[in-house]
Design a protein around this motif. Structure first.
Motif, short mmCIF file in Angstrom:
data_model
loop_
_atom_site.label_atom_id
_atom_site.label_comp_id
_atom_site.label_asym_id
_atom_site.label_seq_id
_atom_site.Cartn_x
_atom_site.Cartn_y
_atom_site.Cartn_z
N VAL A 7 0.84 -1.21 0.00
CA VAL A 7 0.00 0.00 0.00
C VAL A 7 0.87 1.24 0.00
CG1 VAL A 7 -1.69 1.31 1.33
CG2 VAL A 7 -1.93 -1.18 1.08
N PHE A 8 1.93 1.20 0.79
CA PHE A 8 2.84 2.34 0.87
C PHE A 8 3.50 2.61 -0.48
CE2 PHE A 8 7.30 3.72 1.63
CZ PHE A 8 7.04 5.02 2.04
N LEU A 9 3.93 1.52 -1.12
CA LEU A 9 4.56 1.68 -2.43
C LEU A 9 3.57 2.21 -3.46
CD1 LEU A 9 6.80 -1.50 -2.61
CD2 LEU A 9 7.55 0.86 -2.35
N GLY A 10 2.32 1.74 -3.37
CA GLY A 10 1.30 2.27 -4.28
C GLY A 10 1.11 3.76 -4.07
N PHE A 11 1.19 4.20 -2.80
CA PHE A 11 1.07 5.62 -2.51
C PHE A 11 2.23 6.40 -3.13
CE2 PHE A 11 2.09 9.14 0.47
CZ PHE A 11 0.96 9.92 0.28
N LEU A 12 3.45 5.80 -3.05
CA LEU A 12 4.61 6.45 -3.67
C LEU A 12 4.44 6.56 -5.17
CD1 LEU A 12 7.67 4.93 -1.75
CD2 LEU A 12 6.69 7.23 -1.53
N LEU A 13 3.90 5.50 -5.78
CA LEU A 13 3.68 5.52 -7.23
C LEU A 13 2.74 6.66 -7.63
CD1 LEU A 13 3.39 1.75 -8.11
CD2 LEU A 13 5.19 3.32 -8.81
N ALA A 14 1.74 6.89 -6.79
CA ALA A 14 0.80 7.98 -7.08
C ALA A 14 1.47 9.35 -7.00
CB ALA A 14 -0.39 7.91 -6.12
N LEU A 15 2.54 9.44 -6.17
CA LEU A 15 3.23 10.72 -6.01
C LEU A 15 4.35 10.93 -7.01
CD1 LEU A 15 3.58 10.93 -2.11
CD2 LEU A 15 1.93 12.12 -3.57
N LEU A 16 4.70 9.87 -7.77
CA LEU A 16 5.84 9.97 -8.68
C LEU A 16 5.77 11.15 -9.64
CD1 LEU A 16 6.78 6.31 -9.60
CD2 LEU A 16 8.22 8.01 -8.49
N PRO A 17 4.60 11.46 -10.24
CA PRO A 17 4.57 12.59 -11.17
C PRO A 17 4.95 13.92 -10.54
CG PRO A 17 2.64 11.21 -11.43
CD PRO A 17 3.33 10.78 -10.19
N ASN A 26 13.81 5.84 -10.84
CA ASN A 26 12.94 5.45 -9.75
C ASN A 26 11.62 4.87 -10.24
OD1 ASN A 26 14.71 6.07 -7.75
ND2 ASN A 26 13.93 8.14 -7.36
N ASP A 27 11.13 5.29 -11.39
CA ASP A 27 9.92 4.69 -11.95
C ASP A 27 10.09 3.18 -12.06
OD1 ASP A 27 8.58 7.00 -12.13
OD2 ASP A 27 8.64 7.18 -14.30
N ASP A 28 11.18 2.71 -12.65
CA ASP A 28 11.39 1.28 -12.86
C ASP A 28 11.69 0.56 -11.55
OD1 ASP A 28 10.98 1.78 -15.48
OD2 ASP A 28 13.04 1.46 -16.15
N VAL A 29 12.52 1.17 -10.69
CA VAL A 29 12.85 0.54 -9.41
C VAL A 29 11.60 0.35 -8.57
CG1 VAL A 29 14.04 0.85 -7.20
CG2 VAL A 29 15.25 1.29 -9.33
N LEU A 30 10.84 1.43 -8.40
CA LEU A 30 9.66 1.36 -7.55
C LEU A 30 8.59 0.47 -8.18
CD1 LEU A 30 9.39 4.99 -6.19
CD2 LEU A 30 10.15 2.95 -5.00
N GLY A 31 8.46 0.53 -9.51
CA GLY A 31 7.48 -0.33 -10.18
C GLY A 31 7.77 -1.80 -9.94
N LEU A 32 9.03 -2.20 -10.04
CA LEU A 32 9.41 -3.60 -9.83
C LEU A 32 9.29 -4.00 -8.36
CD1 LEU A 32 12.43 -3.91 -12.28
CD2 LEU A 32 10.18 -4.97 -12.51
N ILE A 33 9.59 -3.07 -7.46
CA ILE A 33 9.44 -3.37 -6.03
C ILE A 33 7.97 -3.56 -5.67
CG2 ILE A 33 9.72 -2.44 -3.71
CD1 ILE A 33 12.28 -3.53 -4.92
N VAL A 34 7.08 -2.74 -6.27
CA VAL A 34 5.64 -2.94 -6.05
C VAL A 34 5.20 -4.28 -6.60
CG1 VAL A 34 3.35 -2.11 -6.69
CG2 VAL A 34 5.09 -0.50 -5.94
N PHE A 35 5.70 -4.65 -7.79
CA PHE A 35 5.39 -5.97 -8.35
C PHE A 35 5.88 -7.08 -7.42
CE2 PHE A 35 7.27 -9.55 -10.73
CZ PHE A 35 6.11 -10.10 -11.27
N LYS A 36 7.10 -6.96 -6.89
CA LYS A 36 7.66 -7.97 -5.99
C LYS A 36 6.84 -8.11 -4.72
CE LYS A 36 11.80 -9.04 -3.28
NZ LYS A 36 13.17 -8.57 -2.88
N ALA A 37 6.24 -7.01 -4.26
CA ALA A 37 5.47 -7.05 -3.02
C ALA A 37 4.25 -7.96 -3.13
CB ALA A 37 5.04 -5.64 -2.63
#
Length: 970
Positions: A6-16, A26-37
């Protein structure tokens, strides 16, 4: 982990809104970390994925563009990953390839996945994804070129929007649960080169317009329920190399436009309803390497042009109605490695090219080939399978056959071969299956057979073999089946047979074997079928393991055998009485003194007394045994009565009695009704109330207190029944089966020594009685027979949809109610056994002989719903012909399937229909029904249709003009 996601999803929403310096990486790093979660990673394959890294390029399974450092490929196939395919992947804006195949991902398909602008390749095959394929998944697929969703559990229809994915080159949706018809939009994908929709549940006709796929190289629609003819425009896909439309219900003849498919190397049309002759233009398909037309309705002779297929490697024409001789022109097929002409009406002799082509497989069983077997003396290093069974070959078995060094399967059964078994047969070092059954072979079994060191199955039954079983047979250490029944063998069982530690089946029945049985037979670890019936064996049976459950029929016809199985007590061995001579203590007694009249008289008195003592002891022992037996029976009767009397009921979905003590029984009624029997529980054990007996138990009729009759099945396989928990689970599953053509299971009664099943009572009697025991003046009409066939098919289709296999389908298990409606009984009872051992099962349902699928004889083949389909096919032929599945003549055994096939192939339809109908049947219905029955009895399980397909076919076969004044409706 969920909070972190959930936290990572929140970060993804703030990326723009983040600073640009942190953007691309960070787009790719965080995207893959959210996928791994969202992923469960039991092998820690994703251990290198660290959210603190500046970029993911060094991570396992990740490839990046060397310039931009953006992720271009995610390859995580075959890593035992599970969980969801999460939204984190949507951040990988440069992703071109995504491969997550052969894992255990679940959940639904994210329709936004195809929005990724660079994505060209998606492989999610062999996972556990489910649900429908969203319409927008295809409508927004951008630059997607290859998509595989094969081997999942997707359902619903193929979206019509698939035609919007115009860049697709490869589409694989095979092995799912997709239904509905083929969308016409598929033919709009003119870039498509490979289309695989096999093993789904697609229906309807193949739509026109396939010629728009002018780039198509491969198409597979195998294993669906497609019907209708092949469209003419198929032949205009001139680049096609592989066509597989097998295992459908396609019909008609092959369109002539297919002659233009000059690049086609594989044409698989097996297990359909195609008819007519093979067209002469087949020889124009010069690139053809694999041709499979098996299990259809093709007829006529083989065209000579077939010899022009110089590249042909495999040809399968089995299961059709071909006639004439084997095509001599095929001697021109120099690349040929396998031919299968089985189950046709081919005549003549074996052509010389059969043994001169360096073939690996030759199968011509089930035809009308004749003449002597002539095997040229040449090298056969390639030949591994030779099946010439079920023909009319005559003469001796050629000795040259022993020189085929690479042969692994040899079947010459059901011919008219004579003479003895050649000793050269021992030269077959690699043969695993040797079947010479049902010929006229005489002489003894050659001891040289031990040379076949790889032998697993030896079938020599139904010949005229004499002599004994050679002791050398014990050196065939891989043997699993030894079938020597119905011969004239003599002597005893050789002790070396105990060396066969892999043996599973031994059948020595109907011979003249004698002697006692080695007690060590019970130590054979895998023995599951042992038949010595109708011999001259004597003595007691072995005890323990398999022999504790051996059916009496397997040892019957041996008057000298004794033991509990044959219900004959073995004579006890009593010690000889000790006789003391009072004069023997004198050391001076002369030898003659013992023979004096006084001593002789004294000796007679002593012997008489000892004899009386022995007789008295034996009498006392016998009296004790009888007394104990009577007491046991009385105790059991009292216990059973108490158990039956202890039944009480409670409210709820089902009613059951509480378990009061170890001796009380448990009664469950699924409807919650009061099950008290009007005449007491003892009525179900009354011989006067018995309706009949089957493989699983006796059936009694009794009345409930409300006056409703029920049928009670008392299981006689108590020693094989599962534990109470497993038993109740299986029975409750059967109790939920509710269908108009099934006998309803109302409840059950359980004690460790007594199990009862409570069914609705069906008043009309069994189909067997109506077919074989009613007056010839009052036979079932054609309409009644068709309705019974259709009703039975519907009930089996219903059972199969609920993962219930009948296992024991036969005419005595199809009951008719007062209106003539078919009610199928005894379904699923084999699951009450501790394990589905097909040999135990076959011994319990021997009355189903003739209905049992051939795979019951092969322990390595899985028993599936297709076994029910086989039994249904036999039942169809029994209903139409009015004849039993197997008829035993004085010197022959007549199998109904073979008789019907022969009559149908010979154009003698009237011989295939019960003569008691006096011509009152519609041929346009009868002939397709007969053909359907023959298709259902295919030897190959995959060639048999599913029961749902059978229902559809029967509904199509039924003539629309069902008027009451039609003669066959009466």
């Amino acid at each position: 982990m969920r909070d972190f996601s959930v936290f990572l999803g929140f970060l993804l929403a703030l990326l723009p809104f983040m600073v640009e310096s942190a953007g691309p990486i960070n787009d790719d790093v965080l995207g893959l970390i959210v996928f791994k979660a969202d992923v469960v990673d039991p092998g820690s394959k994703l251990g290198s994925w660290n959210e603190d890294d500046d970029d993911p390029c060094p991570w396992f399974g990740i490839l990046c563009d060397p310039v931009t450092k953006r992720v271009t490929e995610v390859s995580l196939s075959g890593l035992s990953l599970s969980g969801k395919v999460g939204r984190g992947l949507l951040q990988l804006q440069s992703l071109r390839k995504l491969s997550l195949s052969s894992n255990n991902f679940s959940g639904t398909l994210n329709p936004s996945l195809t929005k990724l602008p660079s994505l060209q390749y998606i492989d999610l095959s062999n996972n556990s994804l489910s649900g429908s394929i969203p319409d927008e998944f295809f409508s927004q697929c951008g630059s997607l070129r290859a998509l595989s969703l094969a081997g999942n559990a997707f359902s619903g229809v193929i979206p019509a929007s698939v035609g919007s994915c115009s860049t697709l080159v490869s589409l694989n949706l095979s092995f799912n649960k997709l239904s509905g018809s083929l969308p016409g939009g598929l033919w709009s994908l003119n870039e498509l080169r490979a289309l695989d929709l096999s093993s789904n549940d697609l229906v309807g006709e193949i739509p026109k317009g396939i010629d728009r796929l002018f780039n198509l190289r491969m198409i597979s629609l195998r294993g669906n329920r497609l019907s209708g003819p092949l469209q003419e425009d198929l032949g205009r896909c001139s680049l096609l190399k592989s066509i597989d439309f097998s295992e459908n219900s396609l019909s008609g003849s092959l369109p002539e436009t297919m002659r233009s498919l000059s690049m086609c190397s594989s044409l698989i049309l097996s297990s359909n309803l195609f008819s007519d002759e093979i067209p002469d233009w087949i020889g124009e398909l010069k690139s053809l390497q694999h041709l499979d037309l098996s299990n259809n309705g093709f007829s006529g002779k083989f065209p000579d042009s077939i010899g022009n297929l110089w590249l042909l490697k495999e040809a399968n024409f089995s299961g059709n109605f071909f006639s004439g001789s084997l095509p001599q022109s095929m001697s021109g097929c120099r690349s040929l490695s396998s031919v299968d002409f089985s189950r046709n009406s081919i005549t003549g002799s074996l052509p010389s090219w059969i043994f001169q082509q360096h073939l690996e497989r030759i199968l011509v069983s089930g035809n009308k080939l004749s003449g002597p077997l002539q095997v040229p003396v040449i090298s056969y290093q390639n030949l591994s399978v030779l099946d010439l069974s079920a023909n009319a070959f005559s003469g001796w078995i050629p000795a040259e056959i022993g020189s085929i060094q690479g042969l692994q399967f040899l079947n010459l059964s059901h011919n008219s071969l004579v003479g003895s078994i050649p000793r050269s047969i021992g030269g077959l070092k690699m043969v695993e299956v040797l079947d010479l059954s049902a010929n006229q072979i005489n002489g003894s079994i050659p001891p040289e057979i031990v040379g076949a060191v790889s032998l697993k199955e030896l079938w020599l039954k139904s010949n005229s073999l004499t002599g004994g079983i050679p002791s050398q047979i014990g050196n065939c250490s891989h043997l699993t089946s030894l079938i020597l029944s119905h011969n004239n063998l003599t002597g005893s069982i050789p002790p070396t047979l105990l060396n066969l530690t892999d043996i599973q089946t031994i059948d020595l029945s109907l011979n003249n074997l004698s002697g006692s049985l080695p007690k060590q037979l019970s130590d054979l670890p895998h023995l599951s079928a042992f038949n010595i019936s109708h011999n001259l064996f004597s003595g007691d049976l072995p005890a323990g393991n398999f022999f504790n459950t051996i059916p009496p029929s397997s040892v019957s016809g041996n008057p000298g055998l004794c033991g509990a199985v044959v219900n004959i007590s073995c004579p006890g061995v009593l010690p000889k009485p000790i006789v003391l001579n009072p004069n023997s203590s004198s050391s001076n007694a002369s030898p003659d003194s013992a023979l004096s009249p006084e001593n002789l008289a004294h000796k007679k008195i002593i012997l008489s007394i000892s004899a009386l003592i022995a007789i008295g002891a034996a009498a006392l022992i016998a009296l004790g045994v009888i007394t104990i037996t009577v007491l046991n029976l009385r105790v059991r009767s009292t216990s059973a009565s108490r158990s039956a009397a202890a039944l009480t009921l409670s409210d709820g979905y089902y009613s059951q009695s509480p378990s009061t003590d170890a001796n009380s029984g448990k009664l469950v009624m699924f409807s919650g009704e009061d099950p008290d029997f009007s005449s007491g529980a003892h009525a179900i054990l009354n011989k006067d109330c018995e309706l009949g007996r089957g493989g699983f138990g006796a059936v009694y009729k009794t009345m409930l207190r409300d006056g409703r009759p029920v049928a009670i099945k008392k299981l006689t396989v108590s020693s094989l029944v599962k534990s109470q928990e497993d038993f109740e689970r299986e029975v409750k599953k059967l109790g939920k089966m509710r269908h108009n053509n099934l006998v309803t299971l109302e409840g059950y009664y359980w004690t460790p020594s007594l199990q009862l099943l409570i069914y609705d009572y069906v008043s009309g009697g069994s189909l067997y009685k109506h077919l074989h025991e009613t007056s010839p003046m009052n036979p079932l009409s054609w309409q009644e027979r068709f309705d019974i066939i259709l009703g039975t098919a519907r009930s089996l289709a219903y059972l199969h949809r609920h993962n219930v296999i009948h296992y024991n389908l036969k005419s005595s298990n199809v009951l008719l109610d007062g209106t003539g409606e078919a009610k199928v009984a005894d379904y699923g009872l084999a699951k009450l056994l501790p394990m589905l051992d097909r040999y135990v099962l076959s011994s319990k349902i021997q009355s189903a002989l003739g209905y049992m699928a051939p795979e019951f004889a092969c322990k390595t083949v899985k028993i599936t719903e297709k076994c029910d389909v086989f039994g249904f096919g036999v039942l169809v032929l029994e209903i139409v012909t009015g004849k039993r599945p197997v008829e035993y003549m004085e010197d022959d055994v007549v199998v109904l399937c073979d008789v019907v096939r022969g009559a149908l192939e010979g154009g003698r339809v009237e011989e295939c229909v019960d003569g008691r109908l006096h011509g009152k049947f519609p041929p346009e219905e009868a002939v397709p029904v007969i053909k359907l029955g023959l298709i259902c009895t295919s030897q190959v399980p995959s060639s048999r249709p599913d029961m749902s397909e059978v229902v559809n076919i029967l509904e199509l076969i039924r003539c629309p003009q069902e008027t009451l004044d039609s003669p066959w409706r009466r």
